[in-house]
Design an enzyme around this catalytic site. Structure first.
Site, PDB file in Angstrom:
ATOM      1  N   LYS A 187     -42.504  16.680  10.400  1.00 34.40           N
ATOM      2  CA  LYS A 187     -41.395  16.338  11.309  1.00 34.40           C
ATOM      3  C   LYS A 187     -41.759  16.459  12.781  1.00 34.40           C
ATOM      4  O   LYS A 187     -41.227  15.747  13.619  1.00 34.40           O
ATOM      5  CB  LYS A 187     -40.169  17.195  11.000  1.00 34.40           C
ATOM      6  CG  LYS A 187     -39.441  16.739   9.743  1.00 34.40           C
ATOM      7  CD  LYS A 187     -38.027  17.274   9.697  1.00 34.40           C
ATOM      8  CE  LYS A 187     -37.290  16.751   8.477  1.00 34.40           C
ATOM      9  NZ  LYS A 187     -37.776  17.378   7.225  1.00 34.40           N
TER      10      LYS A 187
ATOM     11  N   GLU B 264     -28.811  16.752  15.015  1.00 32.72           N
ATOM     12  CA  GLU B 264     -28.152  17.473  13.938  1.00 32.72           C
ATOM     13  C   GLU B 264     -29.246  18.068  13.053  1.00 32.72           C
ATOM     14  O   GLU B 264     -30.397  17.647  13.101  1.00 32.72           O
ATOM     15  CB  GLU B 264     -27.310  16.510  13.098  1.00 32.72           C
ATOM     16  CG  GLU B 264     -28.103  15.656  12.095  1.00 32.72           C
ATOM     17  CD  GLU B 264     -29.069  14.669  12.726  1.00 32.72           C
ATOM     18  OE1 GLU B 264     -28.824  14.248  13.873  1.00 32.72           O
ATOM     19  OE2 GLU B 264     -30.081  14.343  12.074  1.00 32.72           O
TER      20      GLU B 264
ATOM     21  N   SER C 108     -46.142  16.534   2.586  1.00 30.25           N
ATOM     22  CA  SER C 108     -45.366  16.503   3.830  1.00 30.25           C
ATOM     23  C   SER C 108     -45.169  17.869   4.479  1.00 30.25           C
ATOM     24  O   SER C 108     -44.990  17.952   5.688  1.00 30.25           O
ATOM     25  CB  SER C 108     -44.008  15.840   3.576  1.00 30.25           C
ATOM     26  OG  SER C 108     -43.331  16.469   2.508  1.00 30.25           O
TER      27      SER C 108
HETATM   28  C1  LIG Z   1     -37.486  16.825   5.937  1.00 31.85           C
HETATM   29  C2  LIG Z   1     -38.589  16.851   4.980  1.00 31.85           C
HETATM   30  C3  LIG Z   1     -38.793  15.801   4.048  1.00 31.85           C
HETATM   31  C4  LIG Z   1     -37.851  14.638   3.905  1.00 31.85           C
HETATM   32  O1  LIG Z   1     -37.708  13.826   5.011  1.00 31.85           O
HETATM   33  P1  LIG Z   1     -38.361  12.373   5.110  1.00 31.85           P
HETATM   34  O2  LIG Z   1     -37.751  11.809   6.331  1.00 31.85           O
HETATM   35  O3  LIG Z   1     -38.013  11.627   3.871  1.00 31.85           O
HETATM   36  O4  LIG Z   1     -39.822  12.559   5.227  1.00 31.85           O
HETATM   37  C5  LIG Z   1     -39.899  15.857   3.224  1.00 31.85           C
HETATM   38  N1  LIG Z   1     -40.747  16.888   3.260  1.00 31.85           N
HETATM   39  C6  LIG Z   1     -40.588  17.924   4.118  1.00 31.85           C
HETATM   40  C7  LIG Z   1     -41.574  19.026   4.110  1.00 31.85           C
HETATM   41  C8  LIG Z   1     -39.504  17.943   5.014  1.00 31.85           C
HETATM   42  O5  LIG Z   1     -39.343  18.958   5.863  1.00 31.85           O
END
Ligand SMILES: *Cc1c(COP(=O)(O)O)cnc(C)c1O
Length: 405
Positions: free
Chosen positions: A101, A123, A388
């Site tokens: 993010k 938000e 992610s």
């Molecule tokens: C917020 C988050 C997601 C989901 O958000 P996307 O916009 O779909 O990427 C996925 N993995 C992690 C670690 C997150 O913090």
């Protein structure tokens, strides 16, 4: 490469179009006042963000502050356990703050600075986006207001503390169910009142144009790095790329690097407890066309046509829609969207931890779980997974709900 009449050689120049549409999805379904604010951001983005000064400053920040490029790791022990297919992960868990993010938050906050704004507004639900934006605001010396439902404030105490330590102002929203939807509405209202001084920083590839495009562009560093690294490591492109889809930012960033390649691309949505409405959050697989939060996309609707209640074991994935670009790629078939349930996800969480020494976020565990199933089906080749984020935030929940397996 032309796929289903879409030319991927020139894709990023033509999608979205100047009105913010990917095919029939996207757009700007907001009040005239907010439209003026979006126009200001769109114009600034299209000039400032294409300037060499902006690009080189963002590059420097990514390297010196975020720790990019994040590596790719070969999952040797997990691959061997499953068979012949080789699994690899792009390590966004090693990006500063522990997830992808920050990639778009740093871009959005840098844009705010160049536009002369004093404050960033957003938000947050589980608090992950709020923490990333509070980090970016601290770095650039911007004020930061994070709108959060009172229910979420109680549930997510550690992230609330993080935001406050970083100097952000956490604004409690008590309307309605006092969760993410109400927080979005409150943040948009605050922004409409004061858009001269501040900029709204959305948390994913969602919302009105230009956000789905901007967030994709900032996140595409993930896919661009990964493609180059994978080629250097193996001499080949991966046969398949896999990422989890909530709003869709980490997946869109990864996919952007491979859309024009002969690579199978899979977006993984949460099936949660099962196929019944309310038990999952698989908006691309089971949703229908609809407008919410300022954009047209595929969404899960209740019997009145409103956004349906959704569920996922991963709080970052429980959103009743996904970005318009995903809906478009879904319809043309360039990306295949599929699901894994909670049990498969938790199993993958423990497998990656035990076999590889990487504790993944529960969100990312969805992608790992799907890749594990895909590996068994494919028999040979390679799969690149976008990891992610890291799982530290999920420890207490996992121990309480599942114990140590
Ligand atoms: C917020 C988050 C997601 C989901 O958000 P996307 O916009 O779909 O990427 C996925 N993995 C992690 C670690 C997150 O913090």
């Amino acid at each position: 490469m032309i796929y289903n009449n879409v030319d991927f050689d020139t894709y990023f120049r033509n999608y979205p179009d100047t009105d913010g549409y990917f095919g029939k999805y996207g757009g700007q379904y907001v009040s005239d006042e907010l439209k003026a604010a979006m126009k200001e951001i769109d114009t600034a983005y299209n000039t400032i963000c294409k300037s060499s000064k902006f690009i080189s400053e963002l590059r420097r920040i990514r390297k010196e502050f975020q720790g990019r490029p994040t590596p790719i790791s070969h999952l040797e022990r997990l691959s061997n356990k499953l068979g012949n297919v080789q699994l690899y992960v792009k390590r966004e868990d090693l990006n500063h703050t522990g997830a992808h993010k920050l990639n778009h938050c740093m871009g959005e906050a840098l844009l705010a600075k160049y536009m002369g704004k004093k404050k960033v507004i957003a938000e947050t639900g589980a608090g992950q986006h709020g923490v990333a934006l509070a980090t970016a605001a601290a770095y650039f010396g911007l004020e930061c207001d994070i709108y959060m439902g009172s229910v979420d404030i109680k549930k997510q105490a550690p992230n609330v503390a993080r935001m406050k330590i970083l100097g952000a102002n956490v604004v409690e929203v008590t309307d309605g169910l006092a969760t993410l939807k109400e927080a979005v509405d409150a943040a948009f209202n605050a922004y409409a009142r004061d858009y001269k001084n501040c900029i709204y920083c959305i948390g994913s590839v969602v919302g009105p144009h230009p956000f789905p495009m901007m967030v994709r562009d900032f996140q595409s560093v993930v896919g661009i790095e990964a493609r180059e690294q994978f080629l250097e490591m193996t001499g080949l492109l991966p046969d398949a790329v896999v990422a989890c889809v909530g709003g869709g930012s980490n997946s869109m960033g990864m996919f952007a690097g491979f859309l024009n390649d002969p690579v199978d691309i899979y977006g993984v949505e949460p099936l949660g407890r099962g196929e019944k409405l309310g038990d999952h959050a698989a908006s691309l697989k089971y949703g229908e066309e609809g407008v919410m939060h300022g954009f047209n996309s595929l969404m899960l609707k209740d019997e009145n046509g409103d956004p349906a209640p959704v569920y996922s074991v991963a709080s970052g994935l429980d959103y009743p829609s996904s970005g318009p670009e995903h809906a478009f790629l879904h319809d043309i078939g360039r990306v295949k969207y599929d699901v894994v349930d909670d049990d498969e996800t938790i199993n993958a969480f423990f497998e990656l931890s035990r076999l590889e020494g990487i504790i993944p976020a529960i969100e990312s565990s969805h992608a790992v779980a799907y890749a594990m199933k895909l590996a068994k089906k494919m028999k040979r080749g390679s799969i690149l997974i976008n990891l992610s984020g890291r799982g530290d935030k999920d420890m207490d929940y996992i121990i309480e709900k599942y114990g140590i397996r």
